[in-house]
Design a protein around this motif. Structure first.
Motif, PDB file in Angstrom:
ATOM      1  N   ILE A 170      53.951  54.484  43.823  1.00  0.00           N
ATOM      2  CA  ILE A 170      54.102  53.222  43.098  1.00  0.00           C
ATOM      3  C   ILE A 170      52.808  52.885  42.383  1.00  0.00           C
ATOM      4  CG2 ILE A 170      54.611  50.761  43.311  1.00  0.00           C
ATOM      5  CD1 ILE A 170      56.161  51.394  45.866  1.00  0.00           C
ATOM      6  N   GLY A 171      52.915  52.633  41.066  1.00  0.00           N
ATOM      7  CA  GLY A 171      51.757  52.247  40.274  1.00  0.00           C
ATOM      8  C   GLY A 171      51.625  50.737  40.170  1.00  0.00           C
ATOM      9  N   ASN A 172      50.446  50.273  39.771  1.00  0.00           N
ATOM     10  CA  ASN A 172      50.204  48.832  39.698  1.00  0.00           C
ATOM     11  C   ASN A 172      51.004  48.140  38.603  1.00  0.00           C
ATOM     12  OD1 ASN A 172      48.377  48.870  41.843  1.00  0.00           O
ATOM     13  ND2 ASN A 172      46.640  49.342  40.502  1.00  0.00           N
ATOM     14  N   ASN A 173      51.537  48.909  37.649  1.00  0.00           N
ATOM     15  CA  ASN A 173      52.332  48.323  36.569  1.00  0.00           C
ATOM     16  C   ASN A 173      53.834  48.433  36.821  1.00  0.00           C
ATOM     17  OD1 ASN A 173      50.076  47.610  34.954  1.00  0.00           O
ATOM     18  ND2 ASN A 173      49.937  49.710  34.206  1.00  0.00           N
ATOM     19  N   ASP A 174      54.201  48.914  38.007  1.00  0.00           N
ATOM     20  CA  ASP A 174      55.611  49.095  38.326  1.00  0.00           C
ATOM     21  C   ASP A 174      56.247  47.792  38.820  1.00  0.00           C
ATOM     22  OD1 ASP A 174      55.340  51.742  37.661  1.00  0.00           O
ATOM     23  OD2 ASP A 174      55.155  52.445  39.733  1.00  0.00           O
ATOM     24  N   VAL A 175      57.564  47.826  38.880  1.00  0.00           N
ATOM     25  CA  VAL A 175      58.356  46.732  39.456  1.00  0.00           C
ATOM     26  C   VAL A 175      59.233  47.334  40.550  1.00  0.00           C
ATOM     27  CG1 VAL A 175      60.251  45.109  39.029  1.00  0.00           C
ATOM     28  CG2 VAL A 175      58.385  45.296  37.384  1.00  0.00           C
ATOM     29  N   ALA A 215      58.746  46.162  56.110  1.00  0.00           N
ATOM     30  CA  ALA A 215      57.433  46.702  56.465  1.00  0.00           C
ATOM     31  C   ALA A 215      56.550  46.914  55.240  1.00  0.00           C
ATOM     32  CB  ALA A 215      57.597  48.013  57.225  1.00  0.00           C
ATOM     33  N   LEU A 216      57.169  47.055  54.060  1.00  0.00           N
ATOM     34  CA  LEU A 216      56.409  47.317  52.838  1.00  0.00           C
ATOM     35  C   LEU A 216      55.971  46.057  52.119  1.00  0.00           C
ATOM     36  CD1 LEU A 216      58.665  50.156  51.347  1.00  0.00           C
ATOM     37  CD2 LEU A 216      56.567  50.439  52.686  1.00  0.00           C
ATOM     38  N   ARG A 229      52.774  42.746  48.274  1.00  0.00           N
ATOM     39  CA  ARG A 229      52.173  41.451  47.926  1.00  0.00           C
ATOM     40  C   ARG A 229      50.662  41.598  47.734  1.00  0.00           C
ATOM     41  NH1 ARG A 229      55.292  36.853  49.173  1.00  0.00           N
ATOM     42  NH2 ARG A 229      53.475  35.681  49.898  1.00  0.00           N
ATOM     43  N   TYR A 230      50.038  42.433  48.564  1.00  0.00           N
ATOM     44  CA  TYR A 230      48.596  42.659  48.442  1.00  0.00           C
ATOM     45  C   TYR A 230      48.258  43.299  47.102  1.00  0.00           C
ATOM     46  CZ  TYR A 230      43.998  44.713  49.288  1.00  0.00           C
ATOM     47  OH  TYR A 230      42.671  45.087  49.175  1.00  0.00           O
ATOM     48  N   ARG A 231      49.115  44.215  46.657  1.00  0.00           N
ATOM     49  CA  ARG A 231      48.888  44.895  45.380  1.00  0.00           C
ATOM     50  C   ARG A 231      49.452  44.114  44.194  1.00  0.00           C
ATOM     51  NH1 ARG A 231      50.693  51.072  45.788  1.00  0.00           N
ATOM     52  NH2 ARG A 231      50.035  50.915  43.604  1.00  0.00           N
ATOM     53  N   GLN A 232      50.069  42.984  44.488  1.00  0.00           N
ATOM     54  CA  GLN A 232      50.639  42.101  43.461  1.00  0.00           C
ATOM     55  C   GLN A 232      51.673  42.822  42.594  1.00  0.00           C
ATOM     56  OE1 GLN A 232      47.102  40.551  41.458  1.00  0.00           O
ATOM     57  NE2 GLN A 232      47.023  38.809  42.865  1.00  0.00           N
ATOM     58  N   ILE A 233      52.497  43.610  43.269  1.00  0.00           N
ATOM     59  CA  ILE A 233      53.590  44.312  42.584  1.00  0.00           C
ATOM     60  C   ILE A 233      54.856  43.475  42.721  1.00  0.00           C
ATOM     61  CG2 ILE A 233      55.009  46.401  42.560  1.00  0.00           C
ATOM     62  CD1 ILE A 233      52.563  47.894  43.653  1.00  0.00           C
ATOM     63  N   PRO A 234      55.472  43.074  41.619  1.00  0.00           N
ATOM     64  CA  PRO A 234      56.644  42.194  41.668  1.00  0.00           C
ATOM     65  C   PRO A 234      57.810  42.831  42.422  1.00  0.00           C
ATOM     66  CG  PRO A 234      55.782  42.367  39.430  1.00  0.00           C
ATOM     67  CD  PRO A 234      55.090  43.418  40.236  1.00  0.00           C
TER      68      PRO A 234
END
Length: 329
Positions: free
Chosen positions: A95-100, A115-116, A121-126
């Protein structure tokens, strides 16, 4: 296991099958109410995504997630399926930082997905959630929640995911098609992700890809005798010969049907020039024409070969068998 054949003989399979269809239809009827502002927000978030849509689900929801990911990818929304359990053991790095993230769980309580959530949320992935329960844990943690609640499962035990998975699949299709239309996705765009199928070949293959050219072309000068033309035509085995001047400008064509007419009229093939018996011009298409369009032109004019020309200059020839062998239809 002992089978009671008498009981099986009297069992009404059709009745049960129709009951399943009715229950699932009723479930889909309920789905309309969930095409709401949350649906719009989901489409806008995915549309603006600079990365990929990562879709996950466990069990039957996982199978549905795979199909939705495949539909997204083939209709202009880059996507892939990620198994939630494998994600906890290293695959989260996919999963990349620009993914959804699009998480599917009918109960909204799948432990592997829960669990994920802290890491996402820490990586601010929507996170977009598709569940059957608006107040479930996954729904509450999601940025956007799409509800797919159904009145009942078609399974008589109320256990096997049936109506719920159908509703989820339809919701995925609704998202994919809404995004497809918003992007102005075309048939040609679709073909680019389906090059191996008949549809892709139909929308992508052009006459340039399958035409014969160069020394393989059956062509001859208009001053040539009919005998020479017949030998050239039969040696190239295309049932046609193109008559051209020394600059390859097309003057006419001569086909098998023309040859039959020559014999019927008792024309001397040793003394007659091909220019005297040819059909002027011939039917042609330009380079770059779709092969399927060339085929339609051939059918329209009831011919088996078509000329490829540019400003009346011979470029190549395509026989109808070339199109069939290319697997376009």
């Amino acid at each position: 296991m002992i089978v009671n054949f008498f009981k099986l003989k009297n069992f009404n399979f059709q009745k049960v099958g129709k009951e399943v269809l009715q229950i699932e239809r009723e479930g889909l009827d309920q789905l309309d109410q969930y095409i709401n502002e949350n649906f719009t927000d989901t489409c806008e978030l995915i549309y603006q995504c600079r990365g990929k849509v990562v879709i996950m689900g466990m069990g039957k929801s996982g199978h549905i997630a795979k199909k939705i990911a495949s539909t997204f990818s083939s209709t202009g929304t880059p996507s892939f399926f990620l198994h939630p359990a494998e994600a906890s053991h290293g695959d989260l790095g996919m999963i990349g930082n620009n993914d959804v993230i699009l998480a599917i769980s009918n109960s909204g309580e799948s432990l592997e997905i829960l669990a994920l959530i802290p890491l996402l949320r820490y990586r601010q992935i929507p996170l977009i959630a598709i569940t059957g329960h608006e107040k479930s844990t996954i729904a509450c943690f999601a940025k956007i929640h799409l509800c797919v609640k159904v009145p009942q499962e078609a399974c008589s035990l109320g256990l096997a995911p049936t109506s719920s998975t159908t509703a989820t699949l339809v919701m995925g299709d609704a998202l994919a098609v809404a995004l497809l239309k918003s992007r102005g996705f075309t048939q040609e765009d679709f073909a680019l992700s389906h090059p191996g199928g008949a549809l892709g070949r139909k929308l992508l293959m052009r006459v340039d890809d399958i035409m014969c050219s160069g020394d393989d072309l059956p062509c001859i000068h208009p001053n040539a005798y009919l005998r020479e033309a017949v030998l050239e035509m039969t040696s190239k085995k295309m049932g046609i010969i193109v008559i051209c001047d020394h600059k390859k400008n097309i003057e006419g064509v001569f086909t098998n049907s023309d040859l039959r007419k020559v014999f019927n009229d008792n024309i001397d093939i040793h003394r007659s020039h091909i220019a005297n018996v040819m059909t002027p011009r011939g039917i042609s298409v330009r380079p770059g024409t779709l092969a399927i369009e060339a085929l339609n032109t051939m059918k329209k004019h009831n011919i088996t070969s078509i000329i490829i020309s540019d400003q009346n200059q011979l470029i190549g020839l395509v026989h109808i068998h070339d199109i069939y062998q290319a697997g376009i239809i």
